[in-house]
Scaffold this motif. Sequence first.
Motif, PDB file in Angstrom:
ATOM      1  N   MET A   1       0.563  -1.587   0.105  1.00  0.00           N
ATOM      2  CA  MET A   1      -0.203   0.168   0.172  1.00  0.00           C
ATOM      3  C   MET A   1       0.745   1.353   0.270  1.00  0.00           C
ATOM      4  O   MET A   1       2.275   1.157   0.231  1.00  0.00           O
ATOM      5  CB  MET A   1      -0.791  -0.029   1.208  1.00  0.00           C
ATOM      6  CG  MET A   1      -0.216   0.011   2.691  1.00  0.00           C
ATOM      7  SD  MET A   1      -1.017  -1.475   3.246  1.00  0.00           S
ATOM      8  CE  MET A   1       0.655  -1.348   4.515  1.00  0.00           C
ATOM      9  N   ILE A   2       0.072   2.050  -0.567  1.00  0.00           N
ATOM     10  CA  ILE A   2       0.922   3.727  -0.216  1.00  0.00           C
ATOM     11  C   ILE A   2       0.266   4.428   0.535  1.00  0.00           C
ATOM     12  O   ILE A   2      -0.846   4.292   1.519  1.00  0.00           O
ATOM     13  CB  ILE A   2       1.012   4.369  -2.048  1.00  0.00           C
ATOM     14  CG1 ILE A   2      -1.028   4.630  -2.337  1.00  0.00           C
ATOM     15  CG2 ILE A   2       1.614   3.737  -3.355  1.00  0.00           C
ATOM     16  CD1 ILE A   2      -0.308   5.586  -3.284  1.00  0.00           C
ATOM     17  N   SER A   3       0.738   5.528   1.294  1.00  0.00           N
ATOM     18  CA  SER A   3       0.236   5.998   2.109  1.00  0.00           C
ATOM     19  C   SER A   3       0.251   7.417   1.389  1.00  0.00           C
ATOM     20  O   SER A   3      -1.043   7.693   2.048  1.00  0.00           O
ATOM     21  CB  SER A   3       1.628   6.897   3.446  1.00  0.00           C
ATOM     22  OG  SER A   3       0.862   7.069   4.247  1.00  0.00           O
ATOM     23  N   GLN A   4       0.480   8.033   0.886  1.00  0.00           N
ATOM     24  CA  GLN A   4      -0.068   9.429   0.639  1.00  0.00           C
ATOM     25  C   GLN A   4      -0.146   9.939  -1.232  1.00  0.00           C
ATOM     26  O   GLN A   4       0.912   8.731  -2.187  1.00  0.00           O
ATOM     27  CB  GLN A   4       0.977  10.644   0.548  1.00  0.00           C
ATOM     28  CG  GLN A   4       0.619  10.748   2.156  1.00  0.00           C
ATOM     29  CD  GLN A   4       2.087  11.768   2.683  1.00  0.00           C
ATOM     30  OE1 GLN A   4       2.978  11.403   2.537  1.00  0.00           O
ATOM     31  NE2 GLN A   4       1.537  12.560   3.632  1.00  0.00           N
ATOM     32  N   PHE A   5      -0.519  10.152  -2.002  1.00  0.00           N
ATOM     33  CA  PHE A   5      -0.709  10.549  -3.649  1.00  0.00           C
ATOM     34  C   PHE A   5      -0.580  12.722  -3.554  1.00  0.00           C
ATOM     35  O   PHE A   5      -1.321  12.771  -3.076  1.00  0.00           O
ATOM     36  CB  PHE A   5      -1.676  10.232  -4.381  1.00  0.00           C
ATOM     37  CG  PHE A   5      -1.673  10.321  -5.653  1.00  0.00           C
ATOM     38  CD1 PHE A   5      -0.149  10.484  -6.772  1.00  0.00           C
ATOM     39  CD2 PHE A   5      -2.535  11.345  -6.060  1.00  0.00           C
ATOM     40  CE1 PHE A   5      -0.920   9.867  -8.475  1.00  0.00           C
ATOM     41  CE2 PHE A   5      -2.421  11.650  -7.026  1.00  0.00           C
ATOM     42  CZ  PHE A   5      -1.735  11.137  -8.801  1.00  0.00           C
ATOM     43  N   PHE A   6       0.260  12.651  -4.537  1.00  0.00           N
ATOM     44  CA  PHE A   6       0.479  13.968  -4.660  1.00  0.00           C
ATOM     45  C   PHE A   6       0.262  14.304  -6.305  1.00  0.00           C
ATOM     46  O   PHE A   6       1.604  13.634  -6.648  1.00  0.00           O
ATOM     47  CB  PHE A   6       1.127  15.264  -3.772  1.00  0.00           C
ATOM     48  CG  PHE A   6       1.811  14.618  -3.398  1.00  0.00           C
ATOM     49  CD1 PHE A   6       2.562  13.932  -1.748  1.00  0.00           C
ATOM     50  CD2 PHE A   6       3.057  15.283  -3.672  1.00  0.00           C
ATOM     51  CE1 PHE A   6       3.619  13.623  -1.800  1.00  0.00           C
ATOM     52  CE2 PHE A   6       4.586  14.836  -3.169  1.00  0.00           C
ATOM     53  CZ  PHE A   6       4.512  13.984  -2.600  1.00  0.00           C
TER      54      PHE A   6
ATOM     55  N   PHE B   1      -7.035   3.835   1.566  1.00  0.00           N
ATOM     56  CA  PHE B   1      -6.904   2.856   2.627  1.00  0.00           C
ATOM     57  C   PHE B   1      -5.137   2.285   1.943  1.00  0.00           C
ATOM     58  O   PHE B   1      -4.518   1.286   3.058  1.00  0.00           O
ATOM     59  CB  PHE B   1      -7.392   2.108   3.482  1.00  0.00           C
ATOM     60  CG  PHE B   1      -6.884   2.258   5.327  1.00  0.00           C
ATOM     61  CD1 PHE B   1      -7.063   3.104   5.295  1.00  0.00           C
ATOM     62  CD2 PHE B   1      -6.556   0.683   5.623  1.00  0.00           C
ATOM     63  CE1 PHE B   1      -6.297   3.495   7.215  1.00  0.00           C
ATOM     64  CE2 PHE B   1      -5.854   1.257   7.368  1.00  0.00           C
ATOM     65  CZ  PHE B   1      -6.098   2.070   7.620  1.00  0.00           C
ATOM     66  N   GLY B   2      -5.100   3.347   1.205  1.00  0.00           N
ATOM     67  CA  GLY B   2      -3.779   2.719   0.377  1.00  0.00           C
ATOM     68  C   GLY B   2      -3.846   1.373  -0.613  1.00  0.00           C
ATOM     69  O   GLY B   2      -2.636   1.556  -1.263  1.00  0.00           O
ATOM     70  N   TYR B   3      -4.158   0.670  -0.342  1.00  0.00           N
ATOM     71  CA  TYR B   3      -4.704  -0.666  -1.761  1.00  0.00           C
ATOM     72  C   TYR B   3      -5.248   0.362  -2.380  1.00  0.00           C
ATOM     73  O   TYR B   3      -6.652   0.623  -2.654  1.00  0.00           O
ATOM     74  CB  TYR B   3      -5.881  -1.434  -0.611  1.00  0.00           C
ATOM     75  CG  TYR B   3      -5.024  -2.015   0.498  1.00  0.00           C
ATOM     76  CD1 TYR B   3      -3.679  -2.470  -0.413  1.00  0.00           C
ATOM     77  CD2 TYR B   3      -5.069  -1.759   1.741  1.00  0.00           C
ATOM     78  CE1 TYR B   3      -3.380  -3.561   1.082  1.00  0.00           C
ATOM     79  CE2 TYR B   3      -4.474  -2.390   2.751  1.00  0.00           C
ATOM     80  CZ  TYR B   3      -3.273  -3.593   2.290  1.00  0.00           C
ATOM     81  OH  TYR B   3      -2.655  -3.516   2.967  1.00  0.00           O
ATOM     82  N   VAL B   4      -4.370  -0.121  -3.797  1.00  0.00           N
ATOM     83  CA  VAL B   4      -5.008   0.108  -5.413  1.00  0.00           C
ATOM     84  C   VAL B   4      -6.594  -0.977  -5.518  1.00  0.00           C
ATOM     85  O   VAL B   4      -6.375  -1.614  -5.196  1.00  0.00           O
ATOM     86  CB  VAL B   4      -4.628  -0.245  -6.274  1.00  0.00           C
ATOM     87  CG1 VAL B   4      -4.920   0.517  -7.812  1.00  0.00           C
ATOM     88  CG2 VAL B   4      -3.159   0.409  -5.870  1.00  0.00           C
ATOM     89  N   GLN B   5      -7.664   0.231  -5.963  1.00  0.00           N
ATOM     90  CA  GLN B   5      -8.518  -0.568  -6.041  1.00  0.00           C
ATOM     91  C   GLN B   5      -9.500  -1.104  -7.197  1.00  0.00           C
ATOM     92  O   GLN B   5      -9.408  -1.189  -8.056  1.00  0.00           O
ATOM     93  CB  GLN B   5     -10.163   0.004  -5.705  1.00  0.00           C
ATOM     94  CG  GLN B   5      -9.746   0.775  -3.994  1.00  0.00           C
ATOM     95  CD  GLN B   5     -10.142  -0.311  -3.071  1.00  0.00           C
ATOM     96  OE1 GLN B   5     -10.904  -1.865  -2.735  1.00  0.00           O
ATOM     97  NE2 GLN B   5      -9.253  -0.836  -2.552  1.00  0.00           N
TER      98      GLN B   5
END
Lengths: 451, 842
Positions: free
Chosen positions: A2-7, A122-126
């Motif tokens: 999972m990732i924590s942030q995206f910007f 929540f950080g998981y790709v849907q």
Amino acid sequence: MMISQFFVLSQRGDNIVFRDYRAEVPKGSTETFFRKVKFWKEDGNAEAPPIFNVDGVNYFHVKVVGLYFVATTRVNVSPSLVLELLQRIARVIKDYLGVLNEDSFRKNFVLVYELLDEVVDFGYVQTTSTEVLKSYVFNEPIVVAPTRLQPIDPAAIFTQGAKRMPGTAVTKSVVANEPGGRRREEIFVDIIEKISVTFSSSGYILTSEIDGTIQMKSYLSGNPEIRLALNEDLNIGRGGRSVYDYRSSSGSGVILDDCNFHESVRLDSFDSDRTLSLVPPDGEFPVMNYRMTQEFKPPFHVNTLIEEAGRLKAEVIIKIRAEFPSDIIANTVTIQMPLPNYTSRASFELEAGAAGQKTDFKESTKMLEWNLKKIVGGAEHTLRAKLTFSQEFHGNITKEAGPVSMTFTIPMYNVSKLQVKYLQIAKKSSSYNPYRWVRYVTQANSYVARI
Amino acid sequence: MSPPAASQRYPSPSQPSGKSEVTDLKTQLRQLAGSRAPGVDDSKRDLYKKVISYMTIGIDVSSVFGEMVMCSATSDIVLKKMCYLYVGNYAKGNPDLSLLTINFLQRDCKDEDPMIRGLALRSLCSLRVPNLVEYLVGPLGSGLKDNNSYVRTIAVTGVLKLYHISASTCIDADFPATLKSLMLHDSDSQVVANCLSALQEIWSLEASHSEEACREKESLLSKPLIYYFLNRIKEFNEWAQCLILELAVKYVPSDSNDIFDIMNLLEDRLQHANGAVVLATVKVFLQLTLSMTDVHQQVYERIKSPLLTLVSSGSPEQSYAILSHLHLLVVRAPFIFASDYKHFYCQYNEPSYVKKLKLEMLTAVANESNTYEIVTELCEYAANVDIAIARESIRAVGKIALQQYDVNAIVDRLLQFLEMEKDYVTAETLVLVKDLLRKYPQWSHDCISVVGGISSKNVQEPKAKAALIWMLGEYAQDMSDAPYILENMIENWEEEHSAEVRLHLLTAAMKCFFKRPPETQKALGIALAAGMADFHQDVHDRALFYYRVLQHDVHVAERVVSPPKQAVSVFADTQSSEIKDRIFDEFNSLSVIYQKPSYMFTDKEHRGPFEFSDELGSIPITPEASSDIVPAQQFEANDKDLLLSTDEKDDNKGLSSNNGSAYTAPSYESSSSISSQMQELAISGPATSSTTPQSSFGFDDLLGLGLSSAPAPTPSPPLLKLNPRAALDPGAFQQKWRQLPLSLTQEFSVNPQGIAALTVPQSLIKHMQSHSIHCIASGGQSPNFKFFFFAQKESEPSTYLAECIINSSSAKAQVKVKADEQSTSQAFTTVFETALSKFGMP
């Protein structure tokens, strides 16, 4: 995973969108990232690699149209997964906004947030499917006029110069309605080939490779099935090592070293008749990527000569010949050649009657640059440059200059001879006859001639 | 109602100008809150947009929380979404205000539109306010049962969010069990995928204090479940496929048919356009076949083409990620890629981080047949405009020269570099020529004649200068003006800023003096005087030492400073093979990018699913536990089969064949030491030892701590007596196990009573402890059990380590012993065998 942030950051480091999914990374990550990327100095590299770690936080970024798409995480994730995701997010956003640039982003950031909420939870790709996302997006895109920023994909050249294609195609949002109300039923198939060739100083080919993509963009309603037929003499795999069916040994036919396919592609009849069938999802996607090292005829032949002409002088002659049919025109051709360090001046001499050509000597980088707006197949062009040196040279002048590199785009031409023989759309009714565009384009990836 | 002016575009949180605008917004929102006028939603949208845009650029708009919530009574979904986004961002900092939102969110959770139900549930779970968790359980429960899959998907992730806010609430509501049943029965693939990721996360964290969670976690790797996922992998989207593939990596197949079944199921995943799917598949293939040398090699051949295609089809960033993995494989098995070297040629427009990787790959694959072409190509790069790459290229040529047997042609190329007369080229080349001469002194004549022609004025970089000076000293007899060049440099002592260079000057002056005393005497005198007056401690000390040793006896001085040298056969590798193996185990993770195992750059709780020891990471061992309960700790031994990395170039053949001998068993059932097997140890341990709490340690503990043995060396007694209270922390064990060579490998038979008693592996641990041999880790499943033991001498801190693999069907025990004192390892093995033979006896 999972990732924590995206910007997304602008070239100046402004936040354009920012989404924190897991609240694990301390504040200030955008500044940390930007500072690190801007002032990268490590390992003697001039530019920051796409992935780096600062204080236990891993930063991933891809650059698209001059914007930084960034993800952070503390977890030891799959790097390919995150980079692929970032690239895909950029593509999905482009599918919705039509045009991807800083302006369209700022005007549509609420829509972008809508997308981001559904792409990652929540950080998981849907999902990153433009198609699936359609049902979750409620904002109407505010359409922005395309600017002359770097195009996101090679097919964008069809909107720049050549008038034979409808210009709206690549800048059309998947959700926006046309001014006229009804959407036009159409489908685009682009065969994009990036070629890399290295010529030795004596002019023979050292290495050559074609990296191709069949890219599709469908604006068909009702998701009809599509059949795409490729050359029948297409072979995949070299040296018999491949698991694929390997028929003719050499000689005739198009031989791909390898290829891969989009999820939606079914290969049931690929082995027997080289047909791909698929129900194209919305948005732009690569149907097939392929790689080819089979010999091909390079579109340009480059001949370079550098000669001493006195104590502090030398002359450079660059000759290029277009080795493709005369009904094909290459455009935006640029030729570059690094000159010796101690070059202080260069004066150019173009052939008589030259039109649409520009020359330049970049003092700071000692780079000779020659631009040609277009080159017609079969034509030959020559550039002469007289160099003046600030100091005497010793040794071999050819070791101090070159290699010559070239960039170009050739619409409606592909070197691999891979072809889309036909594009069949499962018919809804006898009157249903959507527009089908099959376009070819060849681009230089690394086209280098050593001297 | 016009938007705030110019400052909107570039405001910063520190600018006070943001404040008045926020106040403005607040008033405007308040005016709209109660309004039911037509078109009010549009005005609200504009205001909300402004709020969100401030939020994005970092202006604190938390002060409008109340107004935002007041305005949220709307049926407009776009408005709702913006409101949710806002609330999610600020709820944590405003727990009291958050209570206000609960009401409308809970109401929305019951909306008839599934979209609104889902969105509201997602926001509710994203509030991250611990004292509001009681409001989550109800909506989550109904969300999991919702007939709409969108709502269920969100509810599943919601459970995970709840777990992170309040683990006990989540467990007490029995949500994990609900997720498990959803995972097995839900018709929607995204619901199933989310269940899998949520359960993996929850059970990994729970496993530290709950045996049940350990069992559940392990059950995710059961054969039926793995096949449940793998058989329908194409129903999942590409991202969920990655998740499933990562799970499959940890699965321990029962036999070779199992392995081939899985590989056949996944074969077409290698043709996927998504690099993450391909790499995850490659990892499964590599890990599955570790114990099958031939197949493993075939896997390399098979994956080569798809990886090369991915390298050239994606963006530069994506290529970089794939190329890093290819780099790992190339360095591990260069001979498999030797004929593909042209793929690793650099393109002029590639970013330098890509070029660097490619240069290393070219270095790795160079062999007798392709060296000429590779070196020719590298020489082209040496003239590159990008100086960093030019340097790397020259270094690459040097490395190839050092690893080849026939360096004749390469030496010529290197010497040609010197003729290019570019400072940085000369500098790099000098360093290389020096290394080359250390390995191949026979080339000195060719090199020296060229090096002698270099003007020392053109050499400025300390490393290059040091190399030149070293050569001047070492080959003073062959370079006629060596003493004078040195003298010149010594006269400029004051201007020499690098201590390294000054140190080399001292040594070179000495060497030169021994070979050509009359010519060098003066220069040496100046050098020693300058050195002794040097402010740098090392330079000063070295000068003083030389001075004194010369005073003492010139011949002794010569023997000390300039003894006859032996050629260096191998230069030390920068990375141990242990480290490389760990990185290989962490394939398809950041470890490959950073070229470091994850414990070096991640904290324990963030290792992610790739770190094998992660599952054990968080269990603290308490002193009580070790006194009355047998500590059993599992970890990954690093003794994997090095089949691909050793044969070609590595010099640790001895080591690898030692390792190999333990794993020659032909079938997969025997305890071949691939990491997935170790994974099984880690995971199945709890099941076989359900009565014993597991005590485990994270890897950084294992590696970070030093030895804990007491420093009380006394003469060793003739008879081997072991300390019944010996203590060794797992960190020290791990470290020792890696460092010590293998002393002994022996196979014993285990008596039938012992095999019978082994149904409870703990009994063996207790039994051995009664013989002062302590277990530090154990695991395995019938018929294979693996134990790690240690013991210490009673009177001194000399430690013995043993790995014991017992196969209960063949009744054999294979023991590997490592010892601080090699000489007594046989004695220890005897004690061990005696103890083992009594196992199961009354």
